[in-house]
Design a protein around this motif. Structure first.
Motif, PDB file in Angstrom:
ATOM      1  N   LEU A   1       0.849  -1.187   0.000  1.00  0.00           N
ATOM      2  CA  LEU A   1       0.000   0.000   0.000  1.00  0.00           C
ATOM      3  C   LEU A   1       0.883   1.234   0.000  1.00  0.00           C
ATOM      4  N   ARG A   2       0.565   2.187  -0.855  1.00  0.00           N
ATOM      5  CA  ARG A   2       1.317   3.441  -0.918  1.00  0.00           C
ATOM      6  C   ARG A   2       0.602   4.485  -0.076  1.00  0.00           C
TER       7      ARG A   2
ATOM      8  N   MET B   1      12.433   5.610  -1.766  1.00  0.00           N
ATOM      9  CA  MET B   1      11.313   4.964  -1.101  1.00  0.00           C
ATOM     10  C   MET B   1      11.626   4.614   0.352  1.00  0.00           C
ATOM     11  N   ARG B   2      10.672   4.962   1.218  1.00  0.00           N
ATOM     12  CA  ARG B   2      10.701   4.543   2.625  1.00  0.00           C
ATOM     13  C   ARG B   2       9.593   3.518   2.807  1.00  0.00           C
TER      14      ARG B   2
ATOM     15  N   ASN C   1      -0.078 -12.547   6.973  1.00  0.00           N
ATOM     16  CA  ASN C   1       0.241 -11.987   5.655  1.00  0.00           C
ATOM     17  C   ASN C   1       1.010 -10.686   5.850  1.00  0.00           C
ATOM     18  N   LEU C   2       2.070 -10.521   5.081  1.00  0.00           N
ATOM     19  CA  LEU C   2       2.870  -9.310   5.183  1.00  0.00           C
ATOM     20  C   LEU C   2       2.216  -8.145   4.465  1.00  0.00           C
ATOM     21  N   VAL C   3       2.267  -6.989   5.094  1.00  0.00           N
ATOM     22  CA  VAL C   3       1.775  -5.750   4.508  1.00  0.00           C
ATOM     23  C   VAL C   3       2.945  -4.776   4.486  1.00  0.00           C
ATOM     24  N   GLU C   4       3.235  -4.240   3.306  1.00  0.00           N
ATOM     25  CA  GLU C   4       4.288  -3.236   3.167  1.00  0.00           C
ATOM     26  C   GLU C   4       3.631  -1.889   2.900  1.00  0.00           C
TER      27      GLU C   4
END
Length: 130
Positions: A77-78, A107-108, A118-121
């Motif tokens: 998600l941005r 990008m950070r 589940n991984l969320v970035e």
């Protein structure tokens, strides 16, 4: 071809629903908190995230177990203000497992997990000055 959605197969549908709706703040399409399916949309952008009860897909395919092992997905998600967003979702129960930290020169990122692991970035893109 266009991306319609990323669908996560989950075992604890209500917990995952609350995470994506209440913690991350994504908008549910129908409000089906008990499942077996719900699509979530971010404030901007066309693609969404959908949850589907794992046992429902196991019946369809006859090959998926009732539980997942290891990381089976990464939802990206941005966000515009990574630090502020991380603070807000931490107040709502999210546990940040990494970051916020610089990943590349532009990008950070920060990482967390939903109730199923589940991984969320979370990504914040920065303009290059120069």
């Amino acid at each position: 071809m266009e991306l319609a959605q990323v669908r996560l197969l989950v075992s604890d549908f209500p917990a995952c629903y609350r995470f994506y709706a209440d913690v991350l703040g994504l908008k549910p399409q129908s409000g089906s908190q008990e499942g077996p399916y719900e699509k979530f949309s971010p404030a901007t952008g066309a693609a969404g995230i959908a949850l589907q009860d794992r046992s429902m897909m196991a019946e369809v395919l006859g090959e998926l177990g009732d539980t997942a092992t290891g990381h089976r997905s990464l939802v990206v998600l941005r966000v515009d203000d990574l630090d502020g967003y991380c603070e807000r979702i931490a107040e709502r129960g999210a546990v940040i497992v990494h970051g916020p930290a610089q990943l590349t020169d532009r990008m950070r990122v920060a990482h967390l997990k939903d109730p199923e692991g589940n991984l969320v970035e979370l990504q914040e893109w920065q303009l290059l000055v120069g």
